[in-house]
Design a protein around this motif. Structure first.
Motif, PDB file in Angstrom:
ATOM      1  N   PHE A   1       0.864  -1.164   0.000  1.00  0.00           N
ATOM      2  CA  PHE A   1       0.000   0.000   0.000  1.00  0.00           C
ATOM      3  C   PHE A   1       0.904   1.218   0.000  1.00  0.00           C
ATOM      4  O   PHE A   1       1.678   1.427   0.925  1.00  0.00           O
ATOM      5  CB  PHE A   1      -0.938   0.006   1.218  1.00  0.00           C
TER       6      PHE A   1
ATOM      7  N   GLN B   1       2.633   4.773   0.247  1.00  0.00           N
ATOM      8  CA  GLN B   1       2.582   6.109   0.847  1.00  0.00           C
ATOM      9  C   GLN B   1       2.327   7.038  -0.336  1.00  0.00           C
ATOM     10  O   GLN B   1       3.022   6.947  -1.349  1.00  0.00           O
ATOM     11  CB  GLN B   1       3.938   6.401   1.530  1.00  0.00           C
ATOM     12  N   PRO B   2       1.296   7.910  -0.244  1.00  0.00           N
ATOM     13  CA  PRO B   2       0.854   8.606  -1.463  1.00  0.00           C
ATOM     14  C   PRO B   2       1.934   9.481  -2.105  1.00  0.00           C
ATOM     15  O   PRO B   2       1.969   9.596  -3.328  1.00  0.00           O
ATOM     16  CB  PRO B   2      -0.319   9.469  -0.974  1.00  0.00           C
TER      17      PRO B   2
ATOM     18  N   SER C   1       5.663   9.620  -1.514  1.00  0.00           N
ATOM     19  CA  SER C   1       6.938   8.996  -1.883  1.00  0.00           C
ATOM     20  C   SER C   1       6.750   7.699  -2.642  1.00  0.00           C
ATOM     21  O   SER C   1       7.625   7.271  -3.378  1.00  0.00           O
ATOM     22  CB  SER C   1       7.745   8.695  -0.621  1.00  0.00           C
ATOM     23  N   ARG C   2       5.620   7.094  -2.422  1.00  0.00           N
ATOM     24  CA  ARG C   2       5.303   5.765  -2.968  1.00  0.00           C
ATOM     25  C   ARG C   2       6.253   4.677  -2.463  1.00  0.00           C
ATOM     26  O   ARG C   2       6.368   3.612  -3.059  1.00  0.00           O
ATOM     27  CB  ARG C   2       5.164   5.799  -4.489  1.00  0.00           C
ATOM     28  N   PHE C   3       6.917   4.970  -1.366  1.00  0.00           N
ATOM     29  CA  PHE C   3       7.470   3.884  -0.558  1.00  0.00           C
ATOM     30  C   PHE C   3       6.276   3.118   0.020  1.00  0.00           C
ATOM     31  O   PHE C   3       5.131   3.519  -0.162  1.00  0.00           O
ATOM     32  CB  PHE C   3       8.297   4.451   0.599  1.00  0.00           C
TER      33      PHE C   3
ATOM     34  N   HIS D   1       0.740  10.642   7.021  1.00  0.00           N
ATOM     35  CA  HIS D   1       0.089   9.761   6.042  1.00  0.00           C
ATOM     36  C   HIS D   1      -0.778   8.695   6.697  1.00  0.00           C
ATOM     37  O   HIS D   1      -1.520   7.998   6.013  1.00  0.00           O
ATOM     38  CB  HIS D   1       1.132   9.104   5.149  1.00  0.00           C
ATOM     39  N   GLY D   2      -0.665   8.544   7.994  1.00  0.00           N
ATOM     40  CA  GLY D   2      -1.492   7.567   8.663  1.00  0.00           C
ATOM     41  C   GLY D   2      -0.990   7.294  10.076  1.00  0.00           C
ATOM     42  O   GLY D   2       0.219   7.295  10.310  1.00  0.00           O
TER      43      GLY D   2
ATOM     44  N   TYR E   1      -4.101   2.947  11.766  1.00  0.00           N
ATOM     45  CA  TYR E   1      -4.309   2.720  10.338  1.00  0.00           C
ATOM     46  C   TYR E   1      -3.279   1.735   9.807  1.00  0.00           C
ATOM     47  O   TYR E   1      -3.614   0.802   9.063  1.00  0.00           O
ATOM     48  CB  TYR E   1      -4.241   4.054   9.596  1.00  0.00           C
TER      49      TYR E   1
ATOM     50  N   HIS F   1      -4.078  -1.719  10.938  1.00  0.00           N
ATOM     51  CA  HIS F   1      -5.201  -2.243  10.153  1.00  0.00           C
ATOM     52  C   HIS F   1      -4.747  -2.694   8.766  1.00  0.00           C
ATOM     53  O   HIS F   1      -5.137  -3.762   8.274  1.00  0.00           O
ATOM     54  CB  HIS F   1      -6.281  -1.168  10.051  1.00  0.00           C
ATOM     55  N   LEU F   2      -3.905  -1.841   8.137  1.00  0.00           N
ATOM     56  CA  LEU F   2      -3.465  -2.169   6.776  1.00  0.00           C
ATOM     57  C   LEU F   2      -2.633  -3.449   6.729  1.00  0.00           C
ATOM     58  O   LEU F   2      -2.620  -4.142   5.711  1.00  0.00           O
ATOM     59  CB  LEU F   2      -2.642  -1.013   6.194  1.00  0.00           C
TER      60      LEU F   2
ATOM     61  N   VAL G   1      -5.049  -6.124   6.117  1.00  0.00           N
ATOM     62  CA  VAL G   1      -5.589  -6.065   4.747  1.00  0.00           C
ATOM     63  C   VAL G   1      -4.548  -6.554   3.745  1.00  0.00           C
ATOM     64  O   VAL G   1      -4.838  -7.376   2.860  1.00  0.00           O
ATOM     65  CB  VAL G   1      -6.023  -4.624   4.403  1.00  0.00           C
ATOM     66  N   MET G   2      -3.327  -6.026   3.876  1.00  0.00           N
ATOM     67  CA  MET G   2      -2.299  -6.348   2.879  1.00  0.00           C
ATOM     68  C   MET G   2      -1.855  -7.807   2.997  1.00  0.00           C
ATOM     69  O   MET G   2      -1.519  -8.440   1.995  1.00  0.00           O
ATOM     70  CB  MET G   2      -1.099  -5.400   3.034  1.00  0.00           C
TER      71      MET G   2
ATOM     72  N   ARG H   1      -4.429  -9.817   1.212  1.00  0.00           N
ATOM     73  CA  ARG H   1      -4.309  -9.639  -0.245  1.00  0.00           C
ATOM     74  C   ARG H   1      -3.079 -10.383  -0.781  1.00  0.00           C
ATOM     75  O   ARG H   1      -3.121 -10.938  -1.890  1.00  0.00           O
ATOM     76  CB  ARG H   1      -4.236  -8.144  -0.597  1.00  0.00           C
TER      77      ARG H   1
END
Lengths: 787, 260
Positions: free
Chosen positions: B171, B173-174, B176-178, B238-239, B243, B246-247, B250-251, B254
């Motif tokens: 998922f 990070q919006p 840096s996209r790390f 970012h969270g 959060y 929780h992720l 989810v991850m 997935r």
């Protein structure tokens, strides 16, 4: 479709060839022989008393030519503010001094303390690290409401408090608005934040000062949207250089979005230092520096209330906004939350009573000023969000509620001091419903649900006031400048034209669209027209490019100048054709005596103007060059309706934009391809605000996301393909082109529909949610879903 | 950036010698180090590039093990087909520019708590090979930007046992996209591994409860009811820790679903 090159044709942008092949000439591409480099030592703290700056070691460092501090600017003016707002009690706003280099105090992280000028940039940086600064750190005020507390630390010690002004608009309506709220059948209240944004143009700011001792002339090369404004402000108010001894050049500029309107300290510094040192001085902002020195945008905290009667007619609106000015008043900062915000609060609706209160507040943060849309996005966002909330509370369709309250008769005088000349809000909404395929939403909703996603639909309208602006009006409103625009049309002997404009292109496509206007009037190929802008030495005094004004105001000046050219050329043609000039018709570059086959070509006439052998010299001067200044009679009022469909991942809160549709009314269109691009870019920035962006300060005034590692810019995969339509056209009635402007519409019109769509998705999924503040990041949306 | 000396040795021995200077710093792809230098946040006297050493380059698979040279770029790893889950992880790092410069050795030597590779290495039960020894992944990652590497020790390769099933779910990070949270799961002859990056203040870690649940039933359903304690998770703009915790659930689900 119109013929290539004429008005209405989607000509490809001629400037893109150089931009896309790396041949643009930007300010940083300019290097002046013998130039020095400056590095600014900036405050690491948000608020502090500056007790001493010891530059002795720095002055002895290799390559250092001079180290400047605030004391060197003791006899120099501060950076001026170009707009004075009068508050609701009749008092002028509190207007603090804004020194070029800090003296006495530092007031935000990034405030310049000292400037090291050296032979190389690295030498300047090395020397700056040896400067010993004695700062006594003071408590910072970051939150606006806390800044207004009686015991709050003062950003400016010599002001009464941190309140710049308390503006009421229209003050005379206040009591009637309150009465209407008491009588209302329903009142919807919404508190929201329009968050602080960083403009982030692709090209960071650059300034190069140069001084010619032989002529006592200063030149500033700078990344500006309005070189004449910089020349006036810096020459007259900061450095005391008369305009005939000061030249400002803004060559290719890589985006501005408002942030390059303003006069910045670095411009004044480089011009001043070059004269002092008799050598050119160059500054190039780093991206990190841009985050803490370029003016930020937005940063409003608002409570809005909408009153409705029992039939759901809007009866009154009132808003209460705190607007962040940051630590100093930037050039046009006071105008943004007032005259660019309050006057738009009627939106597309016939709400009869409106009262807007704005408290502008000083804080220890980077100054805030105009950013794409400037006040109008803030107005649109709150209005279109509260209408959506009202529709939900009343259980009515949000589109139907809007339609019911649309203004339908034009001209329309709003209760907030402006008169919309034309518009057709029903037509744009009809068009939106068509291009957005709203009737297919339920099917798409079911498809999303089958994939485990929450789908939502959001719609909004917008109105903007563009074509800025009638000078006499803005003068009454506190502007310390006129807002006309200028053009000189110079016809050469062989028929080619050079058009010198006071507006400035930094991505808008002027070099393509403007020739379409001028060439179209004459009937020649637009390749015969060259646009010159960005240099005060060879363009007439103009006010630059912002506020979607360049075509509506600058283009109108071109029309007026070209009309003068044509009138004179007809006289020359009449002489050549031995006819009366009243009988001469100009079509497709050919002058013809009406009703005959006698004609003379454009090039024959222009040659005669400059080789006046057979010429009516006793009645007409030779040459063919005309200048016009155009001052608009009113703002223009572009308007439209936008729709957004989102999917929300219920497990992560991540929002994806599935569809986005925009139906705009920009009046007449000169180049529809450029208009599409402007709308696309604006929506991209609006989606950026809605979902991704936002400057975050901690309680000490440190910017937590001052780089792209943490500040989220929209990228290609964050935005969908857009459905854009501008076939609804109600031409502006008061400018000769009938154009309204399109540069800011996308950024103004898009955030509410995105937020409306996300709220819709969550409500449809059973969540009891009425609002989420932007940016709607995954964690914020997920948190909202947790209740 | 401050001025520095630059060396680009051809052999490991030359590199070791060049790095013997106190203020020498190894440079791999430079995707973290160069921005740090540009901001003047580090001042090494000498940079020693490891990218010209043939012994550190290339990929080879044999006996169920994929060996990746330390100076192999993310783009090269993304193109290999022996270990698809790892290829997918590498192909999701940064952007093409980063993937064509950044290396696996550089990434795990830096051990950024939000980087993807630490999850791939730990989640695969890989072995980090250096010029001195072999270090099991479980012993290698010791904390935030901390590893078991000693001063002057150079990673030469990473050996990945190729599992029967594996997948990485990230998922972003919006900005840096790390990885805001990234989870790598694998099921191989030594059992199930679940490694989590981006989430913990202690850096990459294994989620033991999930591994136990998946050992008997490798399906997303086996993870129902499991949750991670937010205590010790990273909280930033970012969270928050909740959060991120929780992720992780989810991850992980997935990733297991994707691993099949």
């Amino acid at each position: 479709m119109p013929a290539d090159g004429s008005i209405g044709a989607p000509d490809k942008r001629r400037e893109d060839v150089r931009f896309l092949t790396g041949k643009g000439r930007y300010t940083d591409d300019i290097n002046v022989n013998g130039q020095l480099y400056v590095h600014f030592l900036r405050s690491p703290v948000a608020h502090g008393r500056l007790n001493g700056v010891d530059t002795e070691a720095a002055r002895a460092m290799p390559g250092v030519v001079r180290v400047f501090t605030g004391d060197d600017f003791a006899d120099v003016g501060g950076l001026p503010c170009g707009w004075q707002v009068t508050d609701r009690h009749g008092d002028p706003m509190q207007e603090p001094a804004h020194p070029v280099l800090a003296r006495g105090k530092v007031r935000h992280v990034g405030d310049p303390i000292a400037a090291v000028v050296a032979e190389t940039l690295n030498q300047a940086r090395d020397a700056a690290e040896t400067i010993e600064v004695d700062i006594e750190e003071l408590p910072a005020v970051i939150d606006m409401k806390a800044a207004l507390a009686d015991d709050a630390p003062k950003v400016h010690d010599d002001l009464k408090n941190n309140l710049c002004f308390d503006w009421g608009f229209v003050e005379e309506n206040k009591a009637a608005v309150e009465e209407a709220f008491q009588k209302a059948a329903h009142v919807t209240t919404l508190e929201l934040v329009n968050q602080r944004l960083v403009a982030n143009p692709m090209e960071p700011r650059v300034a190069i000062g140069d001084y010619a001792a032989h002529s006592d002339e200063s030149t500033l090369y700078t990344t500006s949207q309005n070189p004449h404004v910089i020349r006036l402000l810096m020459g007259a108010f900061v450095l005391g250089i008369p305009e005939h001894k000061l030249r400002v050049i803004s060559p290719d500029v890589g985006g501005g979005f408002g942030s390059k309107i303003f006069h910045y300290a670095e411009e004044a510094f480089c011009t001043f230092a070059a004269k002092q040192l008799r050598r050119p001085v160059k500054w190039t902002s780093s991206r990190s520096e841009a985050f803490i020195t370029d003016c930020h945008g937005r940063d409003h905290v608002t409570t809005i209330q909408l009153a409705l009667d029992a039939e759901n007619n809007f009866t009154a609106l009132r808003t209460d906004t705190h607007a962040n000015m940051g630590a100093y008043l930037s050039t046009f900062a006071p105008s943004v939350p007032t005259w660019l915000h309050g006057v738009l609060m009627a939106g597309n609706y016939k709400t009869p009573l409106i009262y807007v209160n704005v408290k502008a507040v000083f804080t220890n943060t980077v100054p805030v000023d105009a950013y794409r849309g400037a006040g109008r996005p803030e107005a649109t966002y709150q209005l279109e969000r509260v209408i959506d909330k009202a529709a939900r509370e009343l259980g009515v369709d949000p589109i139907a509620l809007r339609r019911q309250n649309f203004i339908t008769q034009f001209p329309y005088a709003t209760p907030v001091a402006v008169e919309y000349d034309t518009g057709d809000y029903v037509a744009t909404m009809d068009k939106l419903e068509e291009i957005a395929d709203l009737s297919g939403f339920e099917k798409r909703l079911a498809e999303s649900k089958a994939r485990g996603k929450l789908r939502g639909l959001g719609v909004n309208c917008y109105i903007e006031a563009c074509g800025i602006a009638p000078s006499n009006l803005v003068g009454q409103l506190g502007a310390r400048a006129g807002l006309y625009e200028s053009a000189t049309v110079r016809v050469n002997a062989t028929g080619g034209l050079v058009v010198m404009t006071g507006s400035h292109s930094h991505g808008q496509g002027h070099e393509t669209a403007f020739p379409q206007v001028v060439a179209g009037m004459i009937g020649i190929d637009p390749s015969m027209v060259e646009i010159v802008h960005g240099d005060t030495a060879n363009t007439p005094m103009g006010m630059g490019t912002y506020g979607s004004r360049s075509l509506a105001v600058g283009g109108s000046a071109m029309v007026r100048a070209t009309e003068k050219i044509i009138a004179k050329a007809k006289k020359i043609a009449a002489h050549l054709l031995e006819a009366s000039d009243g009988d001469i018709e100009l079509k497709d570059g050919q002058f013809t005596v009406a009703g005959t086959d006698k004609s003379v070509a454009w090039g024959d006439v222009t040659l005669a103007a400059y080789v006046p052998h057979n010429y009516p010299l006793e009645d007409l001067e030779p040459g063919l060059e005309e200048t016009a200044f155009y001052d608009p009679a009113n703002f223009t009022y572009p308007a439209g309706a936008y729709a957004c469909e989102v999917e929300v991942d219920p497990e992560t809160g991540k929002v994806t934009i599935e569809r986005f549709s925009a139906a705009d009314d920009f009046g007449n269109i000169i180049n529809p391809m450029i208009v599409d691009g402007q709308v696309h870019g604006g929506i991209g920035q609006g989606i950026g605000q809605a979902l991704l962006e936002g400057a975050v300060y901690d309680e000490n005034g440190q910017l937590l996301n001052g780089s792209y590692m943490d500040y989220t810019m929209p990228r290609a995969d964050d935005v969908p393909f857009y459905a854009v339509d501008h076939s609804c056209q109600t031409p502006c009635t008061h400018n000769p082109l009938g154009v309204k402007g399109c540069g800011e519409a996308g950024a103004i019109g898009s955030p509410p529909s995105v937020v409306n769509a996300v709220v819709d998705a969550l409500v449809r999924a059973g969540h009891d949610i009425t609002h989420i503040d932007m940016p709607l990041t995954p964690s914020r949306v997920w948190s909202a879903m947790q209740g | 950036m401050y001025a520095f000396e630059f060396e680009r040795p051809r052999t490991l021995d030359e590199a070791v010698a060049a790095l013997a200077d106190d203020d020498a710093q190894a440079l791999a792809g430079g995707q973290t180090l160069i921005p740090t230098l540009r901001q003047r946040l580090a001042m090494p006297g000498k940079l020693v590039s490891l990218t010209a050493i043939d012994a550190l380059r290339g990929l080879s698979a044999s006996g169920g093990v994929l060996t990746i040279g330390a100076a192999t770029t993310h783009a090269e790893v993304a193109q290999q087909t022996d270990y698809p889950a790892l290829a997918k992880l590498a192909g999701g790092i940064g952007d093409p520019h980063v993937r064509n410069r950044g290396t696996i050795g550089g990434s795990i030597a830096n051990n950024d708590p939000s980087a993807c590779y630490p999850a791939g290495v730990l989640g695969s039960g890989a072995t980090v090979v250096t010029n001195r020894r072999e270090i099991a992944a479980d012993d290698y990652f010791t904390g935030l930007f901390e590893t078991a590497l000693d001063e002057g020790e150079i990673i030469t390769a990473v050996n990945f046992p190729i599992p029967d099933k594996a997948a990485y779910a990230k998922f972003d990070q919006p900005a840096s996209r790390f990885a805001l949270v990234g989870v790598f799961v694998s099921k191989g002859k030594d059992g199930v591994r679940v490694a989590v990056t981006g989430a913990s203040e202690g850096g990459v870690f294994r989620w033991a409860e999930a591994e136990a649940a998946l050992a008997s039933d490798f399906s997303a359903g086996a993870l129902e009811g499991l949750s991670v304690d937010p205590e010790g998770m990273i909280g930033d703009i970012h969270g928050g820790p909740d959060y991120r915790a929780h992720l992780i659930g989810v991850m992980t689900r997935r990733a297991v679903a994707a691993a099949g």
